[in-house]
Scaffold this motif. Structure first.
Motif: not given
Ligand code: HEM
Length: 424
Positions: A130, A215, A229, A134
């Motif tokens: 994750l 997402i 996130r 990001l």
């Protein structure tokens, strides 16, 4: 519940010529509707449509077609996997009026097939997946060939600050997995690039699909990516904590050394991710206020795992149980009513067990207290963040906002257990 479908005809839809992309997705969905199967679903195009427009703004025609495809897939006996249906449920949550915190974060899809593992390697992999995603988004933002989430773009200074903070957060998990580069003096972009490459080589093959499907911002504001996130990373940790606490409860008084070790790991892991709140404080208020207009009804007050942690530690007081805090998690009711023990009760039994030495009991008690301290610290930071982001604005979970958090932040997680020494 599915949305009502008017009698859609192919030519009607194809005449909705707004732009090429929209026309093309509609066309592909019609093809899929004619031969519905999980493999004929144009997943990438669907995700792109949602990401380019924001979930709140996806045209009704697209939603209607997706809903019809879901109905057909649910009816078919070709063994359509639950993952595809779960994904469609997440896409259609606003239309279905099932939109909430869990669907906003696509948690069912994110955690699909996650088999109750409590090993820390899996936790590290999930956190890294994750946060490195990001990092990738923030570092790629200035050079994107096709811009998306382009409302209120972040400037170079802000992107740099975020990357530094993300790198700080990923260092420990990456070290534990043995992928933290040993080369010194790398610039932040070089380090990010290398980490992404190293993680890509070792992450499970399903990770990319999992990330890609989860997402789904409601709008097109740059900062919402980080918001999603960060929340997903916390949920990953909360879920792990709840499982480990359950394990400690199941061990009861049988293996106090293991229980103490597990409790210590809970504090370490929660303390380690507290810095996510610092990362999130780099979200601009105006950006948050912009996309927050479309997240009404989705609030972390609905977090199943967070409330489960609380209830595993001790039975919530009736006031708390009947308040907005637990009314927001109706799915937890059956779990609470079948719960046979709490951490607090285990602690009490250990205290009175003649098979457990004073030293071992004190060590366990300290580890439980350390965990409580970590949770109270989290609540304090979280409250501070809410005050700075919201001021006196109400919460999306329909509470009065930061003042609700102020009232609940100091409530003890455990009942105070006296020491054995001196207590007779
Ligand atoms: C911009 C950042 C944030 C703001 C402004 C914020 C604000 C709020 C507000 C106002 C509430 C009260 C419920 C409501 O009406 O919505 C709440 C509850 C909560 N938030 Fe946040 N929050 C933020 C970030 C986070 C993050 C990153 C997490 C991590 C998962 C989180 C977890 C929680 C939890 C677990 C509750 C329920 C607390 C309880 O009922 O005792 N929040 N938040």
């Amino acid at each position: 519940m599915t949305i009502a479908l008017p009698n859609l005809r192919k030519d009607t839809i194809l005449n909705l010529d707004r732009d090429g992309t929209e026309n093309s997705i509609v066309h592909q969905l019609i093809l899929c509707l004619n031969r519905p199967s999980a493999t004929s679903l144009p997943v990438s195009e669907i995700v792109n449509t949602f990401q380019r427009q924001g979930k709140h703004f996806v045209p009704k025609e697209v939603l209607l077609l997706l809903s019809r495809i879901r109905d057909k897939l649910s009816e078919s006996d070709d063994g359509t996997d639950g993952w595809t249906i779960a994904f469609l449920d997440v896409l259609l949550d606003k239309a279905d009026q099932t939109y909430d915190y869990h669907s906003y974060l696509a948690l069912k899809v994110l955690f699909w097939g996650d088999e109750h593992r409590i090993d820390e390697t899996a936790l590290d992999e999930n956190i890294l997946a994750l946060l490195l995603d990001l990092l990738d988004f923030e570092t790629a933002a200035p050079n994107q060939a096709v811009r998306w989430l382009d409302r209120l773009p972040a400037d170079a200074e802000l992107l740099d600050l975020r990357c530094q903070r993300i790198l700080k957060l990923v260092q420990r998990p990456a070290e534990r997995l043995g992928i933290w580069p040993s080369t010194k003096d790398l610039s932040a972009p070089q380090l990010s690039h290398l980490l992404l490459e190293l993680f890509d080589r070792r992450c499970p093959p399903t990770t990319n699909a999992r990330l890609h499907h989860t997402i789904l911002p409601v709008a097109t504001v740059h900062d919402e990516y980080m918001f999603i996130r960060v929340l997903q990373t916390f949920e990953t940790v909360f879920r792990w904590l709840a499982r480990v606490l359950q394990r400690v409860i199941d061990l009861d008084t049988d293996n106090i050394d293991l229980s103490t070790h597990l409790m210590r790991r809970c504090s370490v892991r929660l303390n380690e991710v507290q810095f996510l709140l610092t990362l999130l404080s780099s979200m601009r208020k105006e950006a948050f206020a912009d996309f927050r207009r479309f997240t009404e009804g989705a609030s972390a007050i609905q977090s199943h795992s967070y409330k489960l942690i609380e209830a595993l530690c001790r039975t919530p007081d009736p006031d708390r149980l009947n308040s907005a805090a637990f009314q927001a998690v109706p799915g937890l009711k059956p779990i609470l009513s079948s719960q046979t023990s709490t951490l607090d009760q285990v602690l009490e039994r250990m205290k009175h067990s003649i098979a457990i030495s004073d030293t071992k009991f004190e060590a366990f008690k300290d580890s439980a207290t350390e965990f409580e301290t970590a949770v109270l610290r989290w609540r304090k930071f979280h409250h501070k963040l809410a005050v700075s982001m919201l001021g006196k604005t109400t919460g999306t979970g329909y509470t009065e906002g930061a003042s609700y958090l102020d009232k609940v932040k100091d409530a003890p997680l455990l009942l105070a257990t006296t020491s054995r020494r001196g207590s007779g």
